[in-house]
Design an enzyme around this catalytic site. Structure first.
Site, PDB file in Angstrom:
ATOM      1  N   GLU A   1     -22.885   5.020  -7.204  1.00  0.00           N
ATOM      2  CA  GLU A   1     -24.142   5.775  -7.372  1.00  0.00           C
ATOM      3  C   GLU A   1     -24.377   6.141  -8.835  1.00  0.00           C
ATOM      4  O   GLU A   1     -25.477   6.484  -9.217  1.00  0.00           O
ATOM      5  CB  GLU A   1     -24.085   7.099  -6.588  1.00  0.00           C
ATOM      6  CG  GLU A   1     -24.172   6.981  -5.100  1.00  0.00           C
ATOM      7  CD  GLU A   1     -23.923   8.354  -4.469  1.00  0.00           C
ATOM      8  OE1 GLU A   1     -24.175   9.401  -5.112  1.00  0.00           O
ATOM      9  OE2 GLU A   1     -23.451   8.365  -3.324  1.00  0.00           O
TER      10      GLU A   1
ATOM     11  N   ASP B   1      -3.422   9.032  -8.081  1.00  0.00           N
ATOM     12  CA  ASP B   1      -1.992   9.279  -7.905  1.00  0.00           C
ATOM     13  C   ASP B   1      -1.575   9.000  -6.457  1.00  0.00           C
ATOM     14  O   ASP B   1      -2.281   9.399  -5.527  1.00  0.00           O
ATOM     15  CB  ASP B   1      -1.735  10.759  -8.243  1.00  0.00           C
ATOM     16  CG  ASP B   1      -0.271  11.098  -8.366  1.00  0.00           C
ATOM     17  OD1 ASP B   1       0.401  10.535  -9.239  1.00  0.00           O
ATOM     18  OD2 ASP B   1       0.215  11.951  -7.577  1.00  0.00           O
TER      19      ASP B   1
HETATM   20  C1  NOJ Z   1       3.169   9.849  -9.444  1.00  0.00           C
HETATM   21  C2  NOJ Z   1       3.090  10.465 -10.801  1.00  0.00           C
HETATM   22  O1  NOJ Z   1       2.954   9.457 -11.758  1.00  0.00           O
HETATM   23  C3  NOJ Z   1       4.337  11.282 -10.963  1.00  0.00           C
HETATM   24  O2  NOJ Z   1       4.512  11.727 -12.276  1.00  0.00           O
HETATM   25  C4  NOJ Z   1       4.292  12.421 -10.000  1.00  0.00           C
HETATM   26  O3  NOJ Z   1       5.505  13.150 -10.069  1.00  0.00           O
HETATM   27  C5  NOJ Z   1       4.097  11.924  -8.573  1.00  0.00           C
HETATM   28  N1  NOJ Z   1       3.114  10.895  -8.469  1.00  0.00           N
HETATM   29  C6  NOJ Z   1       3.676  13.060  -7.683  1.00  0.00           C
HETATM   30  O4  NOJ Z   1       2.369  13.444  -7.971  1.00  0.00           O
END
Ligand code: NOJ
Length: 581
Positions: free
Chosen positions: A289, A225
């Site tokens: 690994e 993310d």
């Molecule tokens: C991207 C994620 O896909 C989204 O849903 C989220 O709100 C933001 N990152 C923050 O984590």
């Protein structure tokens, strides 16, 4: 860098088969709270997913990516993690996760989990410790606490805005901390999602340990993310640009991968800093690994595409979401440039290109493509906003999917797109949960409309999503027509189209194939046509028919009528796969 001419015929050479599953994988995103609810509380859960994995195996995907199911106060639907090593009771238990993984592996499906390293929840033990300790403490040094500006520190440390709207800083409250300690902390998203300080070795060590925790349990990979956001520029300098997850320029491509947009537009001091790459090199060493070909995929809204390719250099991640296709309108020349530039930059580092049209952060693609300006990317659609044309959107959505799945590389599908589901565009504002809606005072409708629970069985409670009929967001009544049981075995249904498309894609090896523009369509502005192995993919993005080559066998057509043979003309907003005679 040489300028790429998108009319150059050969764009991408067939890949050698390294046996690495992710290079041509079709990966299906499950959004756990909206997929299937086994315990009947109205929120989807891990046992619900396990119970429906047969559907995914029958669909013909290679892997499942699960959005977060970790312990979380759910301030951002799980992207606010309070314990990275446990399952939230809403979704089940670690034993439920293990059962899901075992069942998926038995069915031949890989499992990719989400990792959220840019920020934790404010309810994570680390942030709670930071609040209990003094400014300057090692506990505060895990996050980005700073003194405010102004005579009494009453102004935020810099002018950064949150991606969800409003300031990116929150000040500690006087009631809790007294007047002497009123530091601010940075949160690029909601105030309940404090950003971690990735210059701190303790933060790095902790996430390396979390990766190992899930690798040891047997996961096949991680979706990272905000992969472009973890390192901020030294000194956190002011920046006047606009931050957004889904900004970017439409149709602006000039053929040069140095400028072709990846749909990001996030070029401030909080994004895409060179320092992020060392983190991924360390993670890659950890994955290497382990046996079994584990992978990393970056969620990085980065511009231009050449910058995105830096995340998938041979010693970094394996894939990065290529949002450029998603971010481009229904425009053949612009899409052709994106396609060509994507191959050029990814081929230069030896990584597969990925393709994606929908996910849990954007309006579902049939609805985007059915808007008066097709391909607009509003942050959600409300009942007083311009509404999509549902039938036209479905027609274009199917055509876009068939085009995408004909391209070599790896493809990401979002749950429900195999049903042709539209966005829920008339949700009551009182029911919305997305923090982006609240932080923009409703100016952005937010992402709830693409997160509505799936329809499985038209006549069951909650359309088969939940045995009690409860759903955390209401399902539109019209969705009964989209239910999986209604579409199963129905000639020409979107579900059967996806099944057949995935079957053929696998059988013909298209994911590892090459790409050559089809000469016969060079010079038309409404067609995208290319050869991949023995298949000619022709997508007509215009509204008038175009001629098809004579004597070709129609393998697949996205047309809505169920008529598999379009004859010698391809109607508008339709894609076909042809086998060359
Ligand atoms: C991207 C994620 O896909 C989204 O849903 C989220 O709100 C933001 N990152 C923050 O984590």
């Amino acid at each position: 860098m040489t300028t790429l001419d998108s009319r150059t015929l050969a764009v991408h050479a067939p890949g050698p088969d390294h046996g690495e599953w992710w290079r041509d994988a079709v990966i299906y995103q499950v959004y756990p709270r909206s997929f299937a609810d086994a315990n009947g509380d109205g929120i989807g859960d891990l046992p619900g997913i396990t119970g429906r994995l047969d559907h995914l195996a029958a669909l013909g995907v290679d892997a499942v990516w699960l959005s977060p199911f970790y312990r979380s106060p759910q301030a951002d639907a799980g992207y606010d993690v309070s314990d990275y090593r446990d399952v939230d009771p809403l979704f089940g238990t670690l034993a439920d996760f293990d059962a899901l993984l075992t069942r998926a592996h038995d069915l031949g499906l890989k499992v990719v989990v989400d990792m959220v390293p840019n920020h934790s929840s404010d309810e994570h033990v680390w942030f709670q410790e930071a609040l209990r300790t003094e400014p300057g403490s090692p506990e505060r040094a895990r996050y980005l606490f700073r003194e405010g500006k102004g005579a009494d520190g009453e102004l935020p440390p810099n002018n950064w805005q949150s991606i969800f709207g409003g300031p990116a800083w929150t000040r500690l409250s006087e009631e809790r901390h007294g007047t002497a300690d009123r530091q601010w902390y940075l949160h690029m998203f909601d105030s309940k999602q404090p950003d971690l300080d990735w210059t701190n070795p303790e933060v790095r060590a902790e996430f390396e340990s979390v990766l190992r925790f899930w690798l040891d349990r047997g996961v096949d990979g991680f979706r990272i993310d905000v992969a472009h956001g973890m390192v901020k520029a030294d000194g956190l300098p002011d920046w006047d640009g606009h931050v957004s997850m889904i900004d970017g320029t439409d149709d602006a491509a000039d053929g040069d991968p140095e400028s072709v947009s990846g749909g990001g537009g996030n070029q401030g001091p909080m994004f895409d800093q060179d320092g992020v790459h060392e983190i991924y090199r360390a993670w890659r060493r950890i994955l290497d690994e382990y046996d079994g070909d584990r992978m990393l995929v970056a969620e990085a809204w980065v511009d231009p595409l050449s910058r995105l390719a830096r995340y998938v250099r041979p010693d970094e991640m394996h894939q990065a979401f290529n949002f450029a296709f998603l971010a481009t309108g229904w425009n053949a020349p612009a899409l052709r440039e994106i396609i060509a530039a994507s191959y050029q930059v990814n081929d230069s580092v030896g990584a597969p290109t990925t393709w994606v049209l929908s996910n849990h952060d954007v309006v579902r693609h049939p609805s985007r493509l059915g808007l008066p300006t097709p391909g607009d990317r509003p942050n959600g659609i409300g009942r007083t906003d311009p509404q999509p044309d549902e039938e036209l959107g479905l027609r274009r959505g199917r055509a876009a999917s068939l085009l995408l799945l004909g391209l070599p590389g790896s493809a990401y599908l979002y749950q429900g797109e195999e049903l042709g589901l539209p966005e829920h565009t008339s949700l009551d504002d009182e029911l919305r949960e997305d923090p982006a809606f609240f932080r923009t005072n409703g100016a952005e409708r937010g992402r709830d409309g693409c997160r509505v629970p799936l329809p499985w069985e038209a006549d069951a409670p909650a359309m088969g999503y939940s045995p009690t009929g409860l759903t955390w967001l209401p399902q539109p009544e019209e969705w009964k027509a989209y239910a999986a049981d209604v579409q199963t075995g129905q000639d020409g249904s979107t579900l059967e189209l996806y099944r057949e498309t995935l079957r053929l894609r696998r059988e013909l090896g298209l994911g590892l194939g090459g790409m050559v523009w089809a000469e016969e369509y060079a010079g038309t502005d409404q067609v995208i046509a290319f050869r991949n192995r023995d298949v000619l993919v022709v997508a007509n993005l215009g509204s008038t028919p175009v001629p098809l080559p004579t004597g070709a066998q129609v393998l697949l057509s996205s047309g809505l009528t169920g008529d598999a043979d379009p004859g010698d003309e391809l109607p508008g907003d339709t894609t076909v796969w042809l086998r060359l005679g």
